[in-house]
Structures are given as C-alpha cells and as structure tokens.
Motif scaffolding. Structure first.
Motif, mmCIF file in Angstrom:
data_model
loop_
_atom_site.group_PDB
_atom_site.id
_atom_site.type_symbol
_atom_site.label_atom_id
_atom_site.label_comp_id
_atom_site.label_asym_id
_atom_site.label_seq_id
_atom_site.Cartn_x
_atom_site.Cartn_y
_atom_site.Cartn_z
ATOM 1 N N ASN A 180 0.796 -1.237 0.000
ATOM 2 C CA ASN A 180 0.000 0.000 0.000
ATOM 3 C C ASN A 180 0.822 1.276 0.000
ATOM 4 N N GLN A 181 2.157 1.182 0.064
ATOM 5 C CA GLN A 181 2.968 2.393 0.149
ATOM 6 C C GLN A 181 4.005 2.501 -0.946
ATOM 7 N N GLY A 182 4.252 1.416 -1.666
ATOM 8 C CA GLY A 182 5.227 1.457 -2.748
ATOM 9 C C GLY A 182 6.657 1.432 -2.248
ATOM 10 N N TRP A 183 7.574 1.898 -3.100
ATOM 11 C CA TRP A 183 8.989 1.886 -2.759
ATOM 12 C C TRP A 183 9.276 2.944 -1.705
ATOM 13 N N LYS A 184 9.924 2.543 -0.627
ATOM 14 C CA LYS A 184 10.334 3.462 0.425
ATOM 15 C C LYS A 184 11.674 4.098 0.048
ATOM 16 N N SER A 185 12.113 5.058 0.842
ATOM 17 C CA SER A 185 13.373 5.739 0.564
ATOM 18 C C SER A 185 14.563 4.774 0.677
ATOM 19 N N VAL A 186 15.636 5.108 -0.005
ATOM 20 C CA VAL A 186 16.862 4.313 0.090
ATOM 21 C C VAL A 186 17.354 4.335 1.542
ATOM 22 N N THR A 187 17.709 3.170 2.061
ATOM 23 C CA THR A 187 18.137 3.031 3.455
ATOM 24 C C THR A 187 19.603 2.628 3.513
ATOM 25 N N PRO A 188 20.440 3.364 4.227
ATOM 26 C CA PRO A 188 21.844 2.954 4.369
ATOM 27 C C PRO A 188 21.986 1.872 5.435
ATOM 28 N N GLN A 189 23.085 1.153 5.385
ATOM 29 C CA GLN A 189 23.339 0.077 6.339
ATOM 30 C C GLN A 189 23.199 0.574 7.772
ATOM 31 N N GLY A 190 22.670 -0.312 8.637
ATOM 32 C CA GLY A 190 22.516 0.014 10.044
ATOM 33 C C GLY A 190 21.182 0.616 10.416
ATOM 34 N N TYR A 191 20.319 0.867 9.413
ATOM 35 C CA TYR A 191 19.006 1.441 9.677
ATOM 36 C C TYR A 191 17.919 0.492 9.187
ATOM 37 N N ALA A 192 16.739 0.572 9.816
ATOM 38 C CA ALA A 192 15.624 -0.302 9.454
ATOM 39 C C ALA A 192 14.739 0.360 8.407
ATOM 40 N N SER A 193 14.093 -0.461 7.587
ATOM 41 C CA SER A 193 13.137 0.031 6.597
ATOM 42 C C SER A 193 11.918 -0.874 6.601
ATOM 43 N N GLY A 194 10.745 -0.264 6.664
ATOM 44 C CA GLY A 194 9.482 -0.996 6.782
ATOM 45 C C GLY A 194 8.748 -0.485 8.006
ATOM 46 N N THR A 195 7.869 -1.300 8.573
ATOM 47 C CA THR A 195 7.145 -0.907 9.783
ATOM 48 C C THR A 195 7.186 -2.035 10.798
ATOM 49 N N ASP A 196 7.139 -1.648 12.038
ATOM 50 C CA ASP A 196 7.228 -2.576 13.160
ATOM 51 C C ASP A 196 5.903 -2.559 13.911
ATOM 52 N N GLY A 197 5.126 -3.651 13.810
ATOM 53 C CA GLY A 197 3.906 -3.781 14.585
ATOM 54 C C GLY A 197 2.650 -3.254 13.925
ATOM 55 N N MET A 198 2.706 -2.873 12.657
ATOM 56 C CA MET A 198 1.522 -2.355 11.976
ATOM 57 C C MET A 198 0.904 -3.370 11.018
ATOM 58 N N GLY A 199 1.538 -4.533 10.876
ATOM 59 C CA GLY A 199 0.983 -5.584 10.030
ATOM 60 C C GLY A 199 1.047 -5.292 8.547
ATOM 61 N N ILE A 200 2.001 -4.459 8.129
ATOM 62 C CA ILE A 200 2.138 -4.123 6.704
ATOM 63 C C ILE A 200 3.292 -4.928 6.120
ATOM 64 N N GLN A 201 3.025 -5.726 5.129
ATOM 65 C CA GLN A 201 4.023 -6.634 4.589
ATOM 66 C C GLN A 201 4.978 -5.937 3.622
ATOM 67 N N LEU A 202 6.225 -6.433 3.571
ATOM 68 C CA LEU A 202 7.123 -6.076 2.491
ATOM 69 C C LEU A 202 6.844 -6.986 1.310
ATOM 70 N N GLU A 203 7.111 -6.467 0.103
ATOM 71 C CA GLU A 203 6.815 -7.242 -1.096
ATOM 72 C C GLU A 203 8.036 -7.424 -2.008
ATOM 73 N N ALA A 204 9.041 -6.563 -1.859
ATOM 74 C CA ALA A 204 10.238 -6.688 -2.683
ATOM 75 C C ALA A 204 11.361 -5.884 -2.017
ATOM 76 N N VAL A 205 12.591 -6.151 -2.470
ATOM 77 C CA VAL A 205 13.745 -5.449 -1.922
ATOM 78 C C VAL A 205 14.820 -5.329 -2.999
ATOM 79 N N ARG A 206 15.574 -4.248 -2.940
ATOM 80 C CA ARG A 206 16.767 -4.057 -3.773
ATOM 81 C C ARG A 206 17.940 -3.826 -2.837
ATOM 82 N N ILE A 207 19.084 -4.468 -3.103
ATOM 83 C CA ILE A 207 20.254 -4.392 -2.219
ATOM 84 C C ILE A 207 21.491 -4.186 -3.076
ATOM 85 N N TRP A 208 22.367 -3.259 -2.667
ATOM 86 C CA TRP A 208 23.565 -3.008 -3.452
ATOM 87 C C TRP A 208 24.670 -2.369 -2.602
#
Length: 335
Positions: free
Chosen positions: A305-333
């Motif tokens: 429901n939110q699409g691609w989130k902002s680019v996240t650097p190492q050591g930080y979390a991306s997504g939501t904690d406790g809201m029941g919103i699933q991740l659907e894809a990821v890009r890593i580089w």
C-alpha cells in the motif's frame, strides 16, 4: 463492471477526510505512520484498501489516495515520486495518467497551488450529489498550526469536505482515464519478478521467497528481488554471494514473531521464513567492509500500500514494526 480510478481515488480521500482516525500533520510522520492502526476501506467497486491511520497533510493524503487507486494496474508505483505540492505536477503528469491545465476539474482531479496547497475535486458538476465542485482536503492540526499535534482529527476540522473556493490554484491535474479497466476482462496476472537493471557489477547476489511463487530467480547488485503490483508478501531473503572480505548482518521483523536477529550471515542464510505464510514486515541490514574499502551497503524495500520506500543505508531499518504491513520486494547493493 468498469472500474474508474478517479472514483476510487475520490472515495478513498473522502473516507480519510470524514473518518476521525485521520488527522493533519506536516511533519515527517505525515504518511499515516503516527496512528499505529491499519484501516480497511471498501470502495463502491468492491476493491479493498488498507490505509494506515494517523496524520497526513494536503499533498500526502491526495497522493496516497491515488497511489492506492492505481495498485494492481500497470501504473502501480508511477506516482511514488509525488512527495509535496512542489513536485506533484511533474510526478502526476510524468506518470502518463494526468495532464495539467486550468480547465474545471472532474471527480478525482486535483486543484493545485504549487508549493502551497492541494485539494481533491469530489464532484465536478451540479448533479445534486455533492453540489458544484466540492473539495476534500487536509488543512491544519487541532492547534491551527502545521506541526505535530495529536494523531487523528481532534476537532473535526483537520480535514474537511466543502464547496469550491479559490486558494490561488495555478494548475489543475486532470486524470485522463488511461488506467480504467473492466473487471470481467481483467484476469489476475500471475505473479512475476521484474528484476530490472543492476546498479553495478560488485558481485552481491540475493534471492527472494514470495507468497504463491516460492524462491524467485537470483538477482544481483540492486536489482529487484520479489514482486511489485501483485500484493504478494515477501516471506524470506537469502544472499547467495557476498563479495570477499565483507560481513553482512541481518535482522527482520517477521509477522507474528517480531524481531529476529540473524547476526553475521553467510551465503544461504534464510532471513525470514519459508512454508509458514508469514511476511517480512521490516528489514535491517548492516555490513562491515574489508580494510580500505569505502563502500557501504544500501537497500530499498517495497511496502504494501505504500510502494517503494526511501533508500536506506546500512545500520538502519526500513518498513514498519507492529503495523501488520508486509514487504513485497527489496533491492540491495554496494556503493
């Protein structure tokens, strides 16, 4: 039955305006993150939407309503570049779904004062339903300011539905109908990973396990692992090759299990779960480079429901904690 995306967006926005669980906030938590609740809304076409309750502002609410409306169509994600009133014209017109001029709006169109304010047209004609050019809009918090305030609509006026007025609109963003479709002609597409182009050739390879798909094909160096536009949960990730000398650490918030710490992972370590029908909801990756290597690990998640989130650097979390919103894809580089 014909599904008109302008009606979908207008119904979503109207629902958000009149429901007190949605309020105003012009701070960073203006995309519903402050409410801690997911609200399910069913439109007149029967489509169901999951909307994070909490605070929005004029641009985030209208952009988010349209992002939801285009989900499951070829245009999903095309409006993710709209972040505030100053870039909405470019993002909406650039999506191929809108054109811009100053002619009267239709339902779902946006009256825009660039850099200042935006409101959604709920009815573009005097047909006795809403009246003449009625608008839905998010205005201010309960303190009559833009900053902070309590989550939700505290006084009934943080968002309003009212007749047309001129707030210095300098352009109208008109929906062109390109995304409309007939339900009976729209077969549910088979989920498919669209990896896209790699960012570089540094040799970082990984793989996603997706609902109803299983393990997707290997991708590398910033390509998309998982699916976008099908509503399928990302259940697991594993690295299949990590460049020499690098150490990667992983944590994931897994549906029904909370945070899982995988520590220093190796090629083949499964992050998440397989065969349990549980989504990864938040991801945290960290990395240690070999001596003298100045590169860092970056990643970006696609969230339900939110699409691609902002680019996240190492050591930080991306997504939501406790809201029941699933991740659907990821890009890593690495970069």
């Amino acid at each position: 039955m014909r599904v008109y995306l302008n009606n979908e967006a207008a119904e979503i926005h109207y629902f958000m305006v009149i429901d007190p669980r949605f309020g105003y906030n012009q701070q960073p938590t203006r995309w519903g993150e402050s409410g801690g609740e997911i609200v399910t809304f069913t439109s007149s076409s029967g489509r169901k939407y999951r909307i994070p309750a909490g605070d929005y502002d004029c641009s985030s609410s209208t952009s988010f309503a349209w992002r939801l409306a285009v989900q499951g169509t070829p245009y999903e994600g095309s409006l993710d570049g709209a972040t505030y009133t100053g870039d909405m014209r470019a993002a909406f017109v650039g999506s191929g779904l809108f054109y811009a001029d100053l002619s009267p709006a239709k339902r779902g169109d946006l009256y825009l004062a660039e850099g200042k304010h935006v409101a959604m047209c709920q009815d573009g004609g005097n047909d006795g339903v809403f009246g003449w050019d009625c608008l839905s809009e998010f205005l201010r918090n309960e303190n009559h300011t833009a900053s902070w305030g309590e989550s939700g609509d505290q006084d009934g006026y943080e968002s309003v539905f009212r007749g047309y007025y001129d707030d210095g609109w300098n352009v109208v963003l008109h929906y062109n109908g390109a995304g409309d479709y007939d339900v009976e002609d729209k077969k549910a597409p088979k989920p498919k990973q669209d990896a896209g182009e790699p960012t570089n050739s540094f040799g970082l390879t990984y793989q996603a396990h997706v609902q109803d798909v299983g393990w997707c094909e290997l991708v590398r160096d910033g390509q998309t692992a998982g699916t976008v536009g099908y509503g399928k949960r990302l259940e697991a990730i594993r690295f299949t090759a990590i460049p020499d000398g690098w150490t990667v650490y992983a944590k994931a918030h897994v549906q029904n299990h909370g945070w899982q710490d995988y520590g220093a992972i190796s090629a083949g370590t499964v992050i998440g779960s397989v065969g349990k029908s549980q989504a990864i909801e938040c991801l945290m990756l960290d990395a240690k480079a070999p001596s003298g290597d100045k590169r860092k690990l970056y990643y970006r998640v696609h969230q339900q429901n939110q699409g691609w989130k902002s680019v996240t650097p190492q050591g930080y979390a991306s997504g939501t904690d406790g809201m029941g919103i699933q991740l659907e894809a990821v890009r890593i580089w690495l970069a």
